[in-house]
Design a protein around this motif. Structure first.
Motif, PDB file in Angstrom:
ATOM      1  N   GLY A  22       0.819  -1.211   0.000  1.00  0.00           N
ATOM      2  CA  GLY A  22       0.000   0.000   0.000  1.00  0.00           C
ATOM      3  C   GLY A  22       0.850   1.257   0.000  1.00  0.00           C
ATOM      4  O   GLY A  22       0.576   2.218  -0.729  1.00  0.00           O
ATOM      5  N   GLY A  23       1.907   1.249   0.807  1.00  0.00           N
ATOM      6  CA  GLY A  23       2.801   2.411   0.865  1.00  0.00           C
ATOM      7  C   GLY A  23       3.570   2.625  -0.421  1.00  0.00           C
ATOM      8  O   GLY A  23       3.745   3.762  -0.874  1.00  0.00           O
ATOM      9  N   LEU A  24       4.040   1.532  -1.035  1.00  0.00           N
ATOM     10  CA  LEU A  24       4.780   1.659  -2.297  1.00  0.00           C
ATOM     11  C   LEU A  24       3.881   2.190  -3.408  1.00  0.00           C
ATOM     12  O   LEU A  24       4.326   2.975  -4.244  1.00  0.00           O
ATOM     13  CB  LEU A  24       5.386   0.308  -2.698  1.00  0.00           C
ATOM     14  N   LEU A  25       2.623   1.776  -3.408  1.00  0.00           N
ATOM     15  CA  LEU A  25       1.669   2.302  -4.393  1.00  0.00           C
ATOM     16  C   LEU A  25       1.529   3.813  -4.227  1.00  0.00           C
ATOM     17  O   LEU A  25       1.532   4.562  -5.205  1.00  0.00           O
ATOM     18  CB  LEU A  25       0.306   1.623  -4.237  1.00  0.00           C
TER      19      LEU A  25
ATOM     20  N   PRO B 122       7.077   2.900 -10.525  1.00  0.00           N
ATOM     21  CA  PRO B 122       7.883   1.789 -10.019  1.00  0.00           C
ATOM     22  C   PRO B 122       7.015   0.667  -9.449  1.00  0.00           C
ATOM     23  O   PRO B 122       7.354  -0.518  -9.578  1.00  0.00           O
ATOM     24  CB  PRO B 122       8.742   2.425  -8.920  1.00  0.00           C
ATOM     25  N   PHE B 123       5.869   1.041  -8.866  1.00  0.00           N
ATOM     26  CA  PHE B 123       4.970   0.034  -8.301  1.00  0.00           C
ATOM     27  C   PHE B 123       4.450  -0.912  -9.384  1.00  0.00           C
ATOM     28  O   PHE B 123       4.410  -2.129  -9.193  1.00  0.00           O
ATOM     29  CB  PHE B 123       3.805   0.714  -7.579  1.00  0.00           C
ATOM     30  N   LEU B 124       4.058  -0.351 -10.529  1.00  0.00           N
ATOM     31  CA  LEU B 124       3.534  -1.188 -11.610  1.00  0.00           C
ATOM     32  C   LEU B 124       4.597  -2.150 -12.138  1.00  0.00           C
ATOM     33  O   LEU B 124       4.302  -3.315 -12.441  1.00  0.00           O
ATOM     34  CB  LEU B 124       2.987  -0.311 -12.745  1.00  0.00           C
TER      35      LEU B 124
ATOM     36  N   ILE C 132      14.564  -0.698  -9.135  1.00  0.00           N
ATOM     37  CA  ILE C 132      13.551  -0.067  -9.986  1.00  0.00           C
ATOM     38  C   ILE C 132      13.544   1.441  -9.737  1.00  0.00           C
ATOM     39  O   ILE C 132      13.538   2.239 -10.677  1.00  0.00           O
ATOM     40  CB  ILE C 132      12.155  -0.671  -9.736  1.00  0.00           C
ATOM     41  N   TYR C 133      13.578   1.839  -8.465  1.00  0.00           N
ATOM     42  CA  TYR C 133      13.609   3.276  -8.142  1.00  0.00           C
ATOM     43  C   TYR C 133      14.877   3.924  -8.695  1.00  0.00           C
ATOM     44  O   TYR C 133      14.842   5.044  -9.204  1.00  0.00           O
ATOM     45  CB  TYR C 133      13.498   3.490  -6.624  1.00  0.00           C
ATOM     46  N   TRP C 134      15.990   3.217  -8.616  1.00  0.00           N
ATOM     47  CA  TRP C 134      17.253   3.737  -9.143  1.00  0.00           C
ATOM     48  C   TRP C 134      17.140   3.954 -10.658  1.00  0.00           C
ATOM     49  O   TRP C 134      17.600   4.963 -11.179  1.00  0.00           O
ATOM     50  CB  TRP C 134      18.386   2.771  -8.785  1.00  0.00           C
ATOM     51  N   LEU C 135      16.495   2.992 -11.361  1.00  0.00           N
ATOM     52  CA  LEU C 135      16.312   3.134 -12.808  1.00  0.00           C
ATOM     53  C   LEU C 135      15.419   4.327 -13.152  1.00  0.00           C
ATOM     54  O   LEU C 135      15.529   4.892 -14.236  1.00  0.00           O
ATOM     55  CB  LEU C 135      15.722   1.850 -13.411  1.00  0.00           C
ATOM     56  N   PHE C 136      14.546   4.707 -12.244  1.00  0.00           N
ATOM     57  CA  PHE C 136      13.686   5.881 -12.441  1.00  0.00           C
ATOM     58  C   PHE C 136      14.369   7.168 -11.966  1.00  0.00           C
ATOM     59  O   PHE C 136      13.725   8.195 -11.806  1.00  0.00           O
ATOM     60  CB  PHE C 136      12.351   5.708 -11.709  1.00  0.00           C
ATOM     61  N   ASP C 137      15.665   7.102 -11.731  1.00  0.00           N
ATOM     62  CA  ASP C 137      16.483   8.268 -11.351  1.00  0.00           C
ATOM     63  C   ASP C 137      16.186   8.843  -9.972  1.00  0.00           C
ATOM     64  O   ASP C 137      16.364  10.039  -9.741  1.00  0.00           O
ATOM     65  CB  ASP C 137      16.393   9.396 -12.394  1.00  0.00           C
TER      66      ASP C 137
END
Length: 188
Positions: A110-113, A119-121, A151-156
């Protein structure tokens, strides 16, 4: 204000949906039944699909609302992640149940969403693909969570932000350590 919000986030985490749902539906303490865990999986075993979904949604909403609240108050992304960490810690180690809570998965989801849906998707897609390959939701979920900081790193997102996300993941893996050992020993 930030410290108070983090404390409130922890307290929100200590509201154990599975405990409440089992008390209402069965009049019993979920900690004395099934695996003794207060999470959605045990609630599902004891109360069926309805108990599972109510517990999973309730626990997920804790993480969602805490992070959305941090956004509402204009806290930085780092504080939003810290509030997620606090609510997950509250769920895993609730003072209200003598520090014996759930595993934190639904709360973290829930928090990551709420943190960032892109990144969540990707995380959800990875978990689904891994589940099709591994046929184990536990392994698929844990490996999927392990990919979230990357994933977060890939999104900068910044390194400190990715490290904070890694703390969330580490908490979940730590909470699941016995389950993982048990599943690994069954596979070997």
């Amino acid at each position: 204000m930030i410290y108070l919000y983090l404390l409130v986030s922890y307290v929100v985490g200590t509201i154990m949906t599975g405990y409440v749902v089992t008390r209402v539906m069965k009049g019993k303490d979920i900690r004395t039944m099934g695996s003794g865990n207060v999470g959605a999986r045990n609630a599902g075993r004891l109360l069926g699909k309805k108990g599972f979904f109510i517990t999973a949604i309730g626990d997920g909403l804790k993480g969602l609302f805490v992070v959305l609240g941090a956004k509402y108050f204009g806290f930085t992304f780092e504080i939003q992640i810290l509030s997620l960490i606090a609510v997950v810690i509250g769920h895993i180690w609730p003072i209200t149940l003598r520090f014996k809570g759930g595993k934190g998965i639904a709360t973290a989801v829930g928090g990551l969403l709420a943190l960032s849906y892109q990144p969540f998707l990707i995380f959800v897609g990875i978990v689904l693909i891994l589940f099709l390959i591994l046929r184990s939701i536990t392994f698929a979920g844990m490996i999927g969570f392990f990919t979230v900081p990357f994933i977060y790193w890939l999104f900068d997102y910044s390194y400190p932000q990715c490290l904070l996300i890694l703390i969330v993941v580490a908490l979940l893996i730590f909470a699941h350590r016995d389950n993982l050992k048990e599943k690994l020993s069954k596979r070997s």
